[in-house]
Write an enzyme that holds these catalytic residues in place. Structure first.
Site, PDB file in Angstrom:
ATOM      1  N   LYS A   1       0.835  -1.221   0.000  1.00  0.00           N
ATOM      2  CA  LYS A   1       0.000   0.000   0.000  1.00  0.00           C
ATOM      3  C   LYS A   1       0.860   1.258   0.000  1.00  0.00           C
ATOM      4  CE  LYS A   1      -2.778  -0.471   3.579  1.00  0.00           C
ATOM      5  NZ  LYS A   1      -3.953  -0.309   4.471  1.00  0.00           N
TER       6      LYS A   1
ATOM      7  N   LYS B   1       2.563   2.178   2.650  1.00  0.00           N
ATOM      8  CA  LYS B   1       2.439   2.749   3.996  1.00  0.00           C
ATOM      9  C   LYS B   1       3.477   2.101   4.919  1.00  0.00           C
ATOM     10  CE  LYS B   1      -2.079   4.578   5.192  1.00  0.00           C
ATOM     11  NZ  LYS B   1      -3.217   4.481   6.097  1.00  0.00           N
TER      12      LYS B   1
HETATM   13  N1  C2G Z   1     -10.521   7.043   9.466  1.00  0.00           N
HETATM   14  C1  C2G Z   1     -11.542   7.917   9.852  1.00  0.00           C
HETATM   15  N2  C2G Z   1     -11.221   9.155  10.302  1.00  0.00           N
HETATM   16  C2  C2G Z   1      -9.919   9.539  10.398  1.00  0.00           C
HETATM   17  C3  C2G Z   1      -8.883   8.658  10.017  1.00  0.00           C
HETATM   18  C4  C2G Z   1      -9.214   7.384   9.547  1.00  0.00           C
HETATM   19  O1  C2G Z   1     -12.735   7.577   9.763  1.00  0.00           O
HETATM   20  N3  C2G Z   1      -9.640  10.797  10.868  1.00  0.00           N
HETATM   21  C5  C2G Z   1     -10.915   5.718   8.955  1.00  0.00           C
HETATM   22  C6  C2G Z   1     -10.476   5.492   7.514  1.00  0.00           C
HETATM   23  O2  C2G Z   1     -11.418   6.072   6.608  1.00  0.00           O
HETATM   24  C7  C2G Z   1     -10.471   3.955   7.429  1.00  0.00           C
HETATM   25  C8  C2G Z   1     -10.099   3.549   8.870  1.00  0.00           C
HETATM   26  O3  C2G Z   1     -10.291   4.707   9.705  1.00  0.00           O
HETATM   27  O4  C2G Z   1     -11.782   3.476   7.136  1.00  0.00           O
HETATM   28  C9  C2G Z   1      -8.657   3.090   8.975  1.00  0.00           C
HETATM   29  O5  C2G Z   1      -7.825   4.114   8.463  1.00  0.00           O
HETATM   30  P1  C2G Z   1      -6.392   3.688   7.889  1.00  0.00           P
HETATM   31  O6  C2G Z   1      -5.689   2.867   8.900  1.00  0.00           O
HETATM   32  O7  C2G Z   1      -5.732   4.911   7.326  1.00  0.00           O
HETATM   33  O8  C2G Z   1      -6.843   2.713   6.711  1.00  0.00           O
HETATM   34  P2  C2G Z   1      -6.294   2.641   5.202  1.00  0.00           P
HETATM   35  O9  C2G Z   1      -4.813   2.749   5.188  1.00  0.00           O
HETATM   36  O10 C2G Z   1      -7.120   3.576   4.420  1.00  0.00           O
HETATM   37  O11 C2G Z   1      -6.596   1.104   4.861  1.00  0.00           O
HETATM   38  O12 C2G Z   1      -8.025  -2.329   1.941  1.00  0.00           O
HETATM   39  C10 C2G Z   1      -8.296  -1.078   2.504  1.00  0.00           C
HETATM   40  C11 C2G Z   1      -7.136  -0.502   3.257  1.00  0.00           C
HETATM   41  O13 C2G Z   1      -6.520  -1.449   4.109  1.00  0.00           O
HETATM   42  C12 C2G Z   1      -7.637   0.694   4.060  1.00  0.00           C
END
Ligand code: C2G
Length: 129
Positions: A44, A46
């Site tokens: 990803k 990340k």
């Molecule tokens: N999130 C949120 N508000 C924030 C930060 C994050 O609602 N201020 C939500 C994101 O939209 C996501 C979840 O928390 O639904 C997890 O965020 P991340 O760990 O950044 O997830 P991401 O890297 O987007 O992984 O296959 C899909 C990916 O694994 C999603």
């Protein structure tokens, strides 16, 4: 029993994550979180501060979360949905309309919840520098 599934890295857990997990759980009876492995995070693009094991341990401590499973690749979602009899896949609004999730409507409902503004793992890291 209505089963909800969500995906994410959940690094440096914060109230944005917690609020999403609470609202996801409120949509059903059982919440499964597929947490990105360190190897999938590489895919990803990340780099998480905490390891998979630590991020998993923290998620499992959240009362809204019933089960944590590994997210190892982009392609596993249909299989996750079948294996766990998922009713709804839920993601934060930053994923709304993404083809990474829209195709899952063939298998189950897909819902996007508003992100919590003003907080992100990236912002926390920046502020701590
Ligand atoms: N999130 C949120 N508000 C924030 C930060 C994050 O609602 N201020 C939500 C994101 O939209 C996501 C979840 O928390 O639904 C997890 O965020 P991340 O760990 O950044 O997830 P991401 O890297 O987007 O992984 O296959 C899909 C990916 O694994 C999603």
């Amino acid at each position: 029993m209505k089963v909800i599934l969500t995906y994410g890295t959940f690094d440096i857990l914060h109230y944005g994550h917690i609020r999403l997990l609470k609202r996801a759980k409120d949509l059903g009876d059982y919440l499964i979180v597929a947490i990105s492995t360190d190897e999938f995070n590489d895919i990803k693009g990340k780099k998480s501060y905490y390891s998979y094991d630590v991020r998993k341990e923290m998620l499992e401590a959240i009362k809204y979360v019933d089960l944590v499973i590994p997210e190892e690749n982009w392609e596993q979602k249909p299989n996750d949905i079948k294996t766990h009899n998922i009713d709804v896949v839920v993601m934060g609004g930053d994923w709304a309309g993404s083809e990474r999730f829209e195709y899952l409507r063939e298998y189950c409902d897909v819902q996007y919840l508003d992100r919590t503004e003003g907080i992100s793992t990236t912002q926390i890291k920046e502020n701590l520098k």
